[in-house]
Design a protein around this motif. Sequence first.
Motif, PDB file in Angstrom:
ATOM      1  N   PHE A 192      83.216 -46.708 137.451  1.00 58.18           N
ATOM      2  CA  PHE A 192      83.816 -47.798 138.195  1.00 58.18           C
ATOM      3  C   PHE A 192      84.784 -47.202 139.198  1.00 58.18           C
ATOM      4  O   PHE A 192      85.640 -46.388 138.833  1.00 58.18           O
ATOM      5  N   ASP A 193      84.619 -47.575 140.443  1.00 54.69           N
ATOM      6  CA  ASP A 193      85.506 -47.142 141.511  1.00 54.69           C
ATOM      7  C   ASP A 193      85.611 -45.618 141.583  1.00 54.69           C
ATOM      8  O   ASP A 193      86.693 -45.066 141.779  1.00 54.69           O
ATOM      9  N   GLY A 194      84.473 -44.943 141.356  1.00 54.59           N
ATOM     10  CA  GLY A 194      84.426 -43.490 141.459  1.00 54.59           C
ATOM     11  C   GLY A 194      84.904 -42.733 140.233  1.00 54.59           C
ATOM     12  O   GLY A 194      84.889 -41.506 140.221  1.00 54.59           O
ATOM     13  N   GLU A 195      85.319 -43.444 139.208  1.00 56.29           N
ATOM     14  CA  GLU A 195      85.799 -42.788 137.994  1.00 56.29           C
ATOM     15  C   GLU A 195      84.783 -42.964 136.870  1.00 56.29           C
ATOM     16  O   GLU A 195      84.110 -43.988 136.787  1.00 56.29           O
ATOM     17  N   ILE A 196      84.690 -41.971 135.996  1.00 60.70           N
ATOM     18  CA  ILE A 196      83.789 -42.009 134.845  1.00 60.70           C
ATOM     19  C   ILE A 196      84.617 -42.295 133.596  1.00 60.70           C
ATOM     20  O   ILE A 196      85.635 -41.630 133.336  1.00 60.70           O
ATOM     21  N   ALA A 228      91.358 -54.192 127.777  1.00 60.24           N
ATOM     22  CA  ALA A 228      91.009 -52.776 127.677  1.00 60.24           C
ATOM     23  C   ALA A 228      89.680 -52.661 126.947  1.00 60.24           C
ATOM     24  O   ALA A 228      89.481 -53.291 125.913  1.00 60.24           O
ATOM     25  N   MET A 229      88.777 -51.873 127.509  1.00 54.02           N
ATOM     26  CA  MET A 229      87.488 -51.627 126.859  1.00 54.02           C
ATOM     27  C   MET A 229      87.584 -50.348 126.032  1.00 54.02           C
ATOM     28  O   MET A 229      88.545 -49.591 126.151  1.00 54.02           O
ATOM     29  N   SER A 230      86.569 -50.111 125.241  1.00 54.73           N
ATOM     30  CA  SER A 230      86.545 -48.909 124.401  1.00 54.73           C
ATOM     31  C   SER A 230      85.961 -47.718 125.162  1.00 54.73           C
ATOM     32  O   SER A 230      85.257 -46.894 124.601  1.00 54.73           O
ATOM     33  N   CYS A 231      86.258 -47.636 126.443  1.00 60.97           N
ATOM     34  CA  CYS A 231      85.849 -46.507 127.274  1.00 60.97           C
ATOM     35  C   CYS A 231      87.103 -45.869 127.862  1.00 60.97           C
ATOM     36  O   CYS A 231      87.988 -46.569 128.341  1.00 60.97           O
ATOM     37  N   TRP A 232      87.161 -44.546 127.796  1.00 61.51           N
ATOM     38  CA  TRP A 232      88.318 -43.795 128.274  1.00 61.51           C
ATOM     39  C   TRP A 232      87.912 -42.861 129.398  1.00 61.51           C
ATOM     40  O   TRP A 232      86.797 -42.335 129.407  1.00 61.51           O
ATOM     41  N   ARG A 233      88.812 -42.636 130.336  1.00 56.36           N
ATOM     42  CA  ARG A 233      88.509 -41.821 131.509  1.00 56.36           C
ATOM     43  C   ARG A 233      88.166 -40.391 131.111  1.00 56.36           C
ATOM     44  O   ARG A 233      88.830 -39.781 130.284  1.00 56.36           O
ATOM     45  N   LEU A 234      87.108 -39.886 131.737  1.00 54.58           N
ATOM     46  CA  LEU A 234      86.717 -38.490 131.556  1.00 54.58           C
ATOM     47  C   LEU A 234      87.853 -37.620 132.087  1.00 54.58           C
ATOM     48  O   LEU A 234      88.278 -37.792 133.230  1.00 54.58           O
ATOM     49  N   PRO A 235      88.363 -36.683 131.266  1.00 54.51           N
ATOM     50  CA  PRO A 235      89.433 -35.804 131.748  1.00 54.51           C
ATOM     51  C   PRO A 235      89.005 -35.047 133.007  1.00 54.51           C
ATOM     52  O   PRO A 235      87.865 -34.594 133.132  1.00 54.51           O
ATOM     53  N   TRP A 280      82.615 -33.656 125.947  1.00 55.52           N
ATOM     54  CA  TRP A 280      83.059 -35.046 126.086  1.00 55.52           C
ATOM     55  C   TRP A 280      81.876 -36.008 126.055  1.00 55.52           C
ATOM     56  O   TRP A 280      81.945 -37.066 125.425  1.00 55.52           O
ATOM     57  N   ALA A 281      80.785 -35.631 126.721  1.00 51.62           N
ATOM     58  CA  ALA A 281      79.592 -36.492 126.731  1.00 51.62           C
ATOM     59  C   ALA A 281      79.023 -36.635 125.318  1.00 51.62           C
ATOM     60  O   ALA A 281      78.648 -37.741 124.907  1.00 51.62           O
ATOM     61  N   GLU A 282      78.959 -35.543 124.566  1.00 54.90           N
ATOM     62  CA  GLU A 282      78.449 -35.606 123.191  1.00 54.90           C
ATOM     63  C   GLU A 282      79.332 -36.492 122.318  1.00 54.90           C
ATOM     64  O   GLU A 282      78.840 -37.254 121.489  1.00 54.90           O
TER      65      GLU A 282
END
Length: 121
Positions: free
Chosen positions: A38-42, A72-79, A92-94
Amino acid sequence: MDAEGIRELFAGIMSVRVRRMFGGHGIYDGGSMFALEFDGEIFLKADAESESRFIAAGSYPFVYVRGEKPFAMSCWRLPEAAFDDGGMLRGWAELAVAAARRRGAARPIRRPGSSPRSRPR
């Protein structure tokens, strides 16, 4: 980030299916949505088992506003560091794929034609 950019990001570790949604993209491994853009962020799927790792990495959850109320959803920004480190991205993907599969396994199986809101009588 467009669908092709998302596929390129994950190309070195897995083949992903990308689908437009939420004004962004849902990112799937097989039938499980493990991330969203969303908006360029994973943002990666997390659960009670993995959320603390995201917090420790300084990540933050995906939050959207409905009406005037934030959710808040149960998704967190990829570092950020994972964008330049394939091994870190893989880890992180795993973690996210495992959380998505645990969530999928916990859902009740619906019979064809049944409504999720119908109640047994």
